[in-house]
Design a protein around this motif. Structure first.
Motif, PDB file in Angstrom:
ATOM      1  N   ASN A  31       0.809  -1.218   0.000  1.00  0.00           N
ATOM      2  CA  ASN A  31       0.000   0.000   0.000  1.00  0.00           C
ATOM      3  C   ASN A  31       0.842   1.267   0.000  1.00  0.00           C
ATOM      4  O   ASN A  31       0.320   2.361  -0.189  1.00  0.00           O
ATOM      5  CB  ASN A  31      -0.917   0.017   1.234  1.00  0.00           C
ATOM      6  CG  ASN A  31      -1.952  -1.086   1.202  1.00  0.00           C
ATOM      7  OD1 ASN A  31      -2.907  -1.043   0.430  1.00  0.00           O
ATOM      8  ND2 ASN A  31      -1.776  -2.087   2.046  1.00  0.00           N
ATOM      9  N   LYS A  60       4.301   1.910  -6.513  1.00  0.00           N
ATOM     10  CA  LYS A  60       3.949   1.376  -5.192  1.00  0.00           C
ATOM     11  C   LYS A  60       5.117   0.550  -4.675  1.00  0.00           C
ATOM     12  O   LYS A  60       5.941   0.049  -5.444  1.00  0.00           O
ATOM     13  CB  LYS A  60       2.701   0.491  -5.287  1.00  0.00           C
ATOM     14  CG  LYS A  60       1.422   1.235  -5.626  1.00  0.00           C
ATOM     15  CD  LYS A  60       0.832   1.862  -4.373  1.00  0.00           C
ATOM     16  CE  LYS A  60      -0.577   2.391  -4.632  1.00  0.00           C
ATOM     17  NZ  LYS A  60      -1.186   2.930  -3.398  1.00  0.00           N
ATOM     18  N   TRP A  72       5.144   2.568   3.841  1.00  0.00           N
ATOM     19  CA  TRP A  72       3.921   2.080   4.481  1.00  0.00           C
ATOM     20  C   TRP A  72       3.599   2.906   5.721  1.00  0.00           C
ATOM     21  O   TRP A  72       2.449   3.272   5.954  1.00  0.00           O
ATOM     22  CB  TRP A  72       4.063   0.611   4.842  1.00  0.00           C
ATOM     23  CG  TRP A  72       3.096   0.163   5.915  1.00  0.00           C
ATOM     24  CD1 TRP A  72       3.391  -0.311   7.146  1.00  0.00           C
ATOM     25  CD2 TRP A  72       1.660   0.183   5.836  1.00  0.00           C
ATOM     26  NE1 TRP A  72       2.250  -0.581   7.845  1.00  0.00           N
ATOM     27  CE2 TRP A  72       1.166  -0.288   7.065  1.00  0.00           C
ATOM     28  CE3 TRP A  72       0.759   0.573   4.851  1.00  0.00           C
ATOM     29  CZ2 TRP A  72      -0.186  -0.404   7.336  1.00  0.00           C
ATOM     30  CZ3 TRP A  72      -0.601   0.470   5.122  1.00  0.00           C
ATOM     31  CH2 TRP A  72      -1.062  -0.022   6.340  1.00  0.00           C
ATOM     32  N   LYS A  75       2.105   6.147   4.671  1.00  0.00           N
ATOM     33  CA  LYS A  75       0.744   5.939   4.166  1.00  0.00           C
ATOM     34  C   LYS A  75      -0.240   5.768   5.314  1.00  0.00           C
ATOM     35  O   LYS A  75      -1.319   6.374   5.331  1.00  0.00           O
ATOM     36  CB  LYS A  75       0.725   4.705   3.260  1.00  0.00           C
ATOM     37  CG  LYS A  75      -0.641   4.351   2.693  1.00  0.00           C
ATOM     38  CD  LYS A  75      -1.069   5.309   1.607  1.00  0.00           C
ATOM     39  CE  LYS A  75      -2.337   4.837   0.924  1.00  0.00           C
ATOM     40  NZ  LYS A  75      -2.752   5.750  -0.164  1.00  0.00           N
ATOM     41  N   PHE A 134      -8.139   0.039   3.442  1.00  0.00           N
ATOM     42  CA  PHE A 134      -7.226  -1.069   3.178  1.00  0.00           C
ATOM     43  C   PHE A 134      -7.974  -2.398   3.263  1.00  0.00           C
ATOM     44  O   PHE A 134      -9.096  -2.459   3.775  1.00  0.00           O
ATOM     45  CB  PHE A 134      -6.076  -1.084   4.212  1.00  0.00           C
ATOM     46  CG  PHE A 134      -5.327   0.206   4.346  1.00  0.00           C
ATOM     47  CD1 PHE A 134      -4.426   0.607   3.367  1.00  0.00           C
ATOM     48  CD2 PHE A 134      -5.515   1.024   5.449  1.00  0.00           C
ATOM     49  CE1 PHE A 134      -3.720   1.794   3.490  1.00  0.00           C
ATOM     50  CE2 PHE A 134      -4.821   2.214   5.583  1.00  0.00           C
ATOM     51  CZ  PHE A 134      -3.925   2.596   4.596  1.00  0.00           C
TER      52      PHE A 134
END
Length: 430
Positions: A31, A60, A72, A75, A134
């Motif tokens: 992600n 990504k 990550w 994010k 997610f």
């Protein structure tokens, strides 16, 4: 979040009678959005015809990239902030949100989320919000976290590592050994210049590393494991004998752990103990500091470590230990203030040395302590500003004593009960 922060969350939840839930992000690193330019070769079987000499630019993150963990984390941080959370200044892995006077706390460890708060509806709402962002696994009430078994009930939260301890014993071939009542012989002194035969250093370090992870729920092992860790460079037979003694003690107390409960007072109090053993190390003559903090009577953080300087008196060794404890107490108070969303009172630090307390409060003593490193005088500033309340306790009631030296069976077991290490369903009396 560090595990001491997680224990603080669990102790606060137990005191407030909050439920603690657990969620996991599926394929978390995929992600992350990359800010750097990263190129990879076309994977076998997916090479584009006519562009065999070209490479692919990643937008990504992928597992294995050095940037993946940071991408990550960024994010997840952006996502939680967009949902109204604030990141704790004392612990960047802890986030809080207030809505309608209700508090929601989230602890992050890579892709594991621990969620607790006053309202079950707020927890459900947060889970739905995360599932929209997610791919998530809702694991329900927290029951297992990084090798720690968590049991939630009406009487509180119990933490232990019995399964992990069993695996360590099986790996060492001591699953059915004769149990020992203490982890170390009373007044045992070991030296780096031991004349005993050498042992396999890799195996010795492996066992020590396994035991160190067991300390997350077993403060009664902190001194013995920390003491034996000093000989990892060149371990000898007598050092290995000490390790086996610890393993035999673990075999007899495999199901022991920490039971977090609610106390009568409305607002939880933070109380710490600091102690020191003068010149306990026979090689360097450095002292050992012992520090333990309780939130509402529940142990949340502890430390047993060799001091970095040689103390000339018991007053100095206690003063150095108290200074380190003051640093930990100030940080814990800041973390708890972020969690509860308001001011948290100054922690009380209990020391069993009157001279060390006088040295912390009275600058007149400075003539006798000029040689002490300036960084250890931090506790004076904390006392003057009211960030730490320093109090005296009798040696018999000094709970940090178990973190500074090897004790006899009666004294060790008494202190073990007093710091809250117990079997399920057994709550030691205050």
């Amino acid at each position: 979040a560090r595990l001491e922060s997680v224990r603080t969350m669990l102790a606060l939840a137990a005191h407030q009678r909050w439920e603690v839930h657990h969620m996991d992000v599926k394929s978390a690193f995929l992600n992350g959005d990359l800010k750097e330019e990263v190129y990879v070769a076309q994977p076998p079987g997916f090479v584009i015809s006519g562009s065999e000499n070209k490479v692919l630019r990643l937008r990504k993150a992928l597992y294995g990239l050095r940037q993946a963990p940071r991408a990550w984390n960024a994010k997840l941080d952006d996502t939680l902030v967009s949902l109204g959370f604030q990141r704790s200044g004392a612990e960047h892995g802890v986030y809080t949100r207030s809505r309608g006077g209700r508090r929601l706390i989230v602890g992050v460890y890579v892709d594991d989320l621990i969620i607790t708060g006053a309202s079950g509806d707020d927890i459900v709402t947060f889970k739905q919000e995360m599932k929209m962002k997610f791919q998530m696994s809702d694991l329900g009430l927290l029951s297992y976290y990084l090798g720690i078994e968590v049991k939630q009930g009406a009487d509180g939260i119990f933490l232990c590592q019995s399964g992990y301890a069993g695996k360590v014993l099986e790996r060492c071939g001591l699953a059915s050994c004769n149990a020992s009542t203490t982890p170390m012989e009373s007044r045992l002194k070991l030296s780096k210049s031991s004349p005993e035969e050498k042992v396999n250093a890799t195996e010795y370090r492996r066992v020590i590393g396994a035991l160190r992870y067991l300390l997350h729920t077993r403060p009664d092992l902190a001194f013995s494991v920390g003491y034996l860790s000093r000989f990892m460079e060149d371990p000898r037979e007598d050092h290995l004998t000490g390790v086996k003694r610890v393993l035999r003690y673990v075999a007899g107390t495999r199901g022991y752990g920490l039971h977090y409960t609610r106390q009568e007072e409305e607002k939880p109090k933070l109380v710490g103990y600091s102690d020191a053993d003068l010149a306990g190390d026979v090689d360097s003559r450095k002292s050992t500091s012992g520090i333990i903090y309780f939130l509402a009577g529940n142990p949340i953080t502890w430390q047993s470590s060799k001091q970095k300087v040689v103390a000339l008196s018991s007053c100095e060794s206690e003063y150095i230990a108290a200074s380190a404890a003051a640093c930990q107490g100030v940080w814990l108070a800041r973390l708890l203030a972020d969690m509860i969303g308001g001011e948290f009172g100054a922690p009380e630090l209990l020391v069993d040395n009157q001279s060390a307390i006088a040295l912390s409060r009275n600058p007149v003593f400075h003539d006798r302590s000029k040689h002490i490193d300036v960084r250890y005088h931090f506790i004076r500033e904390c006392v003057d500003e009211g960030r730490i309340v320093l109090s005296y306790t009798e040696t018999e009631q000094q709970l940090a004593d178990i973190l500074t030296k090897a004790l006899g069976r009666v004294r060790f077991q008494k202190l073990r009960d007093m710091i809250g290490v117990q079997v399920p369903g057994d709550r030691a009396q205050d």
